[in-house]
Design an enzyme around this catalytic site. Structure first.
Site, short mmCIF file in Angstrom:
data_model
loop_
_atom_site.label_atom_id
_atom_site.label_comp_id
_atom_site.label_asym_id
_atom_site.label_seq_id
_atom_site.Cartn_x
_atom_site.Cartn_y
_atom_site.Cartn_z
N ASP A 207 5.75 3.44 8.29
CA ASP A 207 7.10 3.32 7.72
C ASP A 207 7.70 2.01 8.20
O ASP A 207 8.80 1.97 8.76
CB ASP A 207 7.97 4.50 8.13
CG ASP A 207 9.29 4.56 7.36
OD1 ASP A 207 9.40 3.90 6.30
OD2 ASP A 207 10.22 5.26 7.81
N PHE A 208 6.97 0.92 7.95
CA PHE A 208 7.33 -0.37 8.53
C PHE A 208 8.39 -1.07 7.68
O PHE A 208 8.14 -2.08 7.03
CB PHE A 208 6.08 -1.24 8.68
CG PHE A 208 6.26 -2.39 9.65
CD1 PHE A 208 6.39 -2.15 11.00
CD2 PHE A 208 6.28 -3.69 9.19
CE1 PHE A 208 6.56 -3.19 11.89
CE2 PHE A 208 6.44 -4.75 10.08
CZ PHE A 208 6.58 -4.50 11.43
#
Length: 315
Positions: A207-208
């Protein structure tokens, strides 16, 4: 003698977690238990609690003072699949590119982690978009350099994406949202094929996005809140590229996307076309997720983005 319950001020109804998790009976039951869970962790770990942070949609998060007088953050998360990989990933990274894991309790989904100070999000930095993208790419390189934890501690990108591909096909057939069937088939195919053609495997963040990259004293920028798996690194960059100075808000998004994918791909030693293919796959998956939530129009807009990405990738 039993101690008094924690102040209700620590659990205000306006926290995002109450809106998100409170939409299901199981979620509401967990929210009812949350004060007792926080109390038990606080006592066991000897923590002084601060006011909760208004951020996490699936967790209760607060700054704390630990027994040695240092600052940390306590995070108690609603138990769900994506959250299970957070502690193993943070432990594998060991503070390189991400906040340090100080303690954790798997049964209670409780984490004690390093506090980022000053803690500003990368997305709020006044630096130009290209500079922020390169800073974030440097963080990703650190995360990807860590050895994977023991087999079984993290899910595999290939397994999860194969499930998503099946879910996409099921939702398309069941909901019949009127989306381009060829583009949806392409997304499902990419989710199945891309992991199998990776030349290396890493611990992906999962979930960058720029809201999960915070300024800190120990290092200029540190990642938080992973939804980690093991697999193809190409899975990671799209949320970053999508959300830093949204390319689709530019008058001509295609050249902006082309330049930024080339920039990040070069910094990460990944082919631009591969990152674009992953972006296409993840956007198609999100489009069908929107449709499943009843947001047919939002899903259609996501598919328009996917079509642009697929075209840039030559798919």
């Amino acid at each position: 003698m039993a101690r008094a319950p924690l102040s209700s001020d620590l659990f205000p109804a306006g926290l995002p977690v109450y809106a998100t998790v409170g939409s299901t009976p199981d979620g509401r039951a967990w929210l009812d238990r949350l004060p007792a869970v926080v109390r038990s962790v606080q006592e066991e770990w000897d923590l002084r609690l601060g006011a909760p942070l208004h951020g996490g949609s699936c967790s209760w998060v607060a700054p704390v003072r630990i027994p040695d007088g240092g600052d940390a953050v306590l995070k108690v998360t609603w138990p769900h699949r994506e959250a299970a990989g957070e502690a193993p990933a943070l432990r594998a990274w060991g503070g390189s590119g991400a906040v340090r894991l100080l303690r954790h309790d798997l049964d209670r989904y409780a984490l004690l982690v390093e506090r980022c100070t000053p803690g500003g999000e990368l997305d709020d930095s006044p630096l130009p978009a290209d500079e922020r993208l390169l800073l974030a790419a440097g963080v990703l390189r650190e995360l990807w350099a860590a050895p994977a934890p023991p087999e079984g501690e993290l899910e595999r990108v290939a397994d999860v994406c194969a499930e998503w591909a099946g879910t996409i096909e099921d939702r398309m057939a069941r909901i019949r949202p009127g989306y381009d069937p060829g583009l949806v088939r392409l997304g499902a195919r990419l989710l199945r094929e891309l992991p199998a053609t990776a030349t290396r495997e890493v611990v992906v963040h999962g979930d960058f996005n720029p809201g999960n990259i915070l300024s800190a004293w120990r290092r200029p920028w540190l990642a938080i809140d992973p939804k980690s798996m093991v697999g193809d690194p190409g899975y990671d960059p799209w949320p970053l590229l999508e959300q830093i100075d949204d390319p689709f808000e530019h008058d001509a998004p295609r050249p902006v996307l082309r330049e930024r994918f080339a920039l990040v791909a070069d910094a990460l030693d990944e082919p631009p076309a591969r990152l674009l293919a992953w972006a296409t796959a993840r956007t198609v998956e999100n489009a069908l997720w929107c449709a499943a939530q009843g947001d047919i129009q939002d899903g259609a807009e996501e598919l328009e983005v996917a079509a642009v990405l697929a075209g840039l990738a030559g798919l």
